[in-house]
Design a protein around this motif. Structure first.
Motif, PDB file in Angstrom:
ATOM      1  N   UNK A  90       0.788  -1.227   0.000  1.00 14.98           N
ATOM      2  CA  UNK A  90       0.000   0.000   0.000  1.00 14.98           C
ATOM      3  C   UNK A  90       0.825   1.285   0.000  1.00 14.98           C
ATOM      4  N   UNK A  91       2.110   1.219   0.185  1.00 18.17           N
ATOM      5  CA  UNK A  91       2.936   2.426   0.344  1.00 18.17           C
ATOM      6  C   UNK A  91       3.972   2.519  -0.765  1.00 18.17           C
ATOM      7  N   UNK A  92       4.047   3.696  -1.384  1.00 21.48           N
ATOM      8  CA  UNK A  92       5.041   3.983  -2.411  1.00 21.48           C
ATOM      9  C   UNK A  92       5.902   5.158  -1.979  1.00 21.48           C
ATOM     10  N   UNK A  93       7.157   5.141  -2.353  1.00 22.43           N
ATOM     11  CA  UNK A  93       8.044   6.287  -2.184  1.00 22.43           C
ATOM     12  C   UNK A  93       8.594   6.644  -3.559  1.00 22.43           C
ATOM     13  N   UNK A  94       8.950   7.911  -3.748  1.00 25.50           N
ATOM     14  CA  UNK A  94       9.421   8.305  -5.067  1.00 25.50           C
ATOM     15  C   UNK A  94      10.166   9.614  -5.079  1.00 25.50           C
ATOM     16  N   UNK A  95      10.578   9.979  -6.274  1.00 26.91           N
ATOM     17  CA  UNK A  95      11.282  11.222  -6.548  1.00 26.91           C
ATOM     18  C   UNK A  95      10.534  11.944  -7.659  1.00 26.91           C
ATOM     19  N   UNK A  96      10.315  13.251  -7.488  1.00 27.60           N
ATOM     20  CA  UNK A  96       9.456  13.989  -8.404  1.00 27.60           C
ATOM     21  C   UNK A  96      10.093  15.321  -8.790  1.00 27.60           C
ATOM     22  N   UNK A  97       9.986  15.656 -10.072  1.00 25.31           N
ATOM     23  CA  UNK A  97      10.411  16.971 -10.567  1.00 25.31           C
ATOM     24  C   UNK A  97       9.175  17.759 -10.973  1.00 25.31           C
ATOM     25  N   UNK A  98       9.201  19.071 -10.684  1.00 25.88           N
ATOM     26  CA  UNK A  98       8.074  19.911 -11.054  1.00 25.88           C
ATOM     27  C   UNK A  98       8.558  21.268 -11.573  1.00 25.88           C
ATOM     28  N   UNK A  99       8.008  21.651 -12.725  1.00 31.21           N
ATOM     29  CA  UNK A  99       8.163  23.028 -13.214  1.00 31.21           C
ATOM     30  C   UNK A  99       6.840  23.742 -12.979  1.00 31.21           C
ATOM     31  N   UNK A 100       6.888  24.894 -12.335  1.00 23.26           N
ATOM     32  CA  UNK A 100       5.687  25.616 -11.937  1.00 23.26           C
ATOM     33  C   UNK A 100       5.766  27.045 -12.462  1.00 23.26           C
ATOM     34  N   UNK A 101       4.658  27.541 -13.012  1.00 25.98           N
ATOM     35  CA  UNK A 101       4.639  28.911 -13.534  1.00 25.98           C
ATOM     36  C   UNK A 101       3.244  29.503 -13.367  1.00 25.98           C
ATOM     37  N   UNK A 102       3.219  30.788 -13.033  1.00 28.43           N
ATOM     38  CA  UNK A 102       1.957  31.496 -12.912  1.00 28.43           C
ATOM     39  C   UNK A 102       1.747  32.408 -14.118  1.00 28.43           C
ATOM     40  N   UNK A 103       0.510  32.876 -14.255  1.00 31.92           N
ATOM     41  CA  UNK A 103       0.259  34.003 -15.138  1.00 31.92           C
ATOM     42  C   UNK A 103       0.915  35.245 -14.526  1.00 31.92           C
ATOM     43  N   UNK A 104       0.805  36.351 -15.222  1.00 28.05           N
ATOM     44  CA  UNK A 104       1.371  37.576 -14.681  1.00 28.05           C
ATOM     45  C   UNK A 104       0.670  37.956 -13.375  1.00 28.05           C
ATOM     46  N   UNK A 105       1.483  38.177 -12.344  1.00 30.58           N
ATOM     47  CA  UNK A 105       0.961  38.743 -11.109  1.00 30.58           C
ATOM     48  C   UNK A 105       1.075  40.259 -11.201  1.00 30.58           C
ATOM     49  N   UNK A 106       0.182  40.954 -10.507  1.00 31.20           N
ATOM     50  CA  UNK A 106       0.180  42.409 -10.511  1.00 31.20           C
ATOM     51  C   UNK A 106       0.292  42.898  -9.072  1.00 31.20           C
ATOM     52  N   UNK A 107       1.383  43.570  -8.786  1.00 30.20           N
ATOM     53  CA  UNK A 107       1.622  44.104  -7.453  1.00 30.20           C
ATOM     54  C   UNK A 107       1.609  45.627  -7.502  1.00 30.20           C
ATOM     55  N   UNK A 108       1.183  46.218  -6.402  1.00 28.35           N
ATOM     56  CA  UNK A 108       1.256  47.664  -6.226  1.00 28.35           C
ATOM     57  C   UNK A 108       2.326  47.974  -5.190  1.00 28.35           C
TER      58      UNK A 108
END
Length: 276
Positions: A215-233
């Protein structure tokens, strides 16, 4: 009293041979283990993941409204007020240190295809903020002088809270070991430079996992994450004590958050039909 149980075998080069049967249960268990540890298809699962995140530098386009007030006499009428609006491509560049990335996942394994929900949190420390030469030159308008990139810095950290839905495709390399890849989309709340914004985000995922129990798995994971344009004041104010001149700038900052993460994962697979 101990007994040795022997089995008769045949070697093509050396003829009949005997084998110690005491080791057969161990060999049989090793042979069965990978099959018993296979993740079960047609079942749900939950898991936790955590590791290191490497945020890309963030290029912010800046739209600045600058109001400079120069005293020319006494009272409100005794001053000159100048307002300028200027846009700066890559006016501010935020550089991040390596940070942390953790998330909780829950999904369903359809076989070669998995659908999962993910709640993630990323945090990195701001290494530095660099203002463009044009922004610095305009800010250091006489009699204002001595303004550097550090004077625009607001906040010490970048935090990202995200909720994503991922679609993943599995491929079994060997019994008990699989690789997978896919992507996802969702919403992210990004906090940085003293402000925050909620935007859409997407990610690409690749990884490998192995079962250590049924029932148990272990692993290694890669992730590329990107947002749309954020707008800060944002904003900044400067003054020259000798002349009494003040310069107040209001900034509208626009940029994307991007990161690469390397994660360790552990997942619990609920009961279901055995994997085929």
């Amino acid at each position: 009293m101990a007994f040795n149980v022997l089995a008769l075998g045949f070697d093509r080069r050396h003829g009949p041979r005997t084998y110690d049967m005491r080791y057969y249960p161990v060999l049989a268990a090793l042979a069965v283990l990978p099959a018993a540890a296979m993740a079960q298809d047609g079942a749900g699962y939950v898991g936790l993941e955590g590791g290191v995140s490497f945020a890309h530098h963030t290029d912010y386009d800046v739209a600045a409204t600058r109001v400079q007030t120069v005293p020319t006499g006494s009272g409100l009428l005794g001053q000159t007020v100048t307002t300028t609006d200027t846009k700066y491509g890559n006016g501010l560049v935020a550089d991040q240190k390596a940070g942390a990335d953790v998330d909780a996942i829950a999904g369903y394994d359809f076989g070669m295809f998995r659908l999962e929900g993910e709640l993630g949190y990323k945090r990195s420390r701001l290494r530095g903020l660099t203002a463009s030469g044009a922004l610095l030159a305009d800010t250091n308008t006489a009699p204002i002088a001595g303004v550097t990139s550090d004077d625009f810095r607001s906040g010490k950290n970048t935090r990202v809270l995200s909720g994503m839905v991922d679609a993943l495709f599995d491929y079994d390399l060997t019994p008990g070991v699989r690789v997978y890849g896919g992507g996802g989309a969702g919403r992210a709340r990004v906090k940085s430079l003293g402000d925050r914004d909620d935007v859409w985000a997407f990610q690409l995922i690749a990884g490998a996992s192995t079962a250590i129990t049924p029932n148990i798995e272990v692993g290694l994971k890669y992730r590329y994450f990107q947002t749309q344009h954020v707008h800060f004041d944002g904003g900044a104010s400067f003054s020259d004590a000798a002349s009494g001149t003040t310069s107040v700038s209001q900034f509208a900052e626009r940029g994307r958050f991007r990161s690469n993460s390397l994660l360790l994962s552990i997942a619990y697979n609920f009961g279901g039909p055995a994997a085929k």
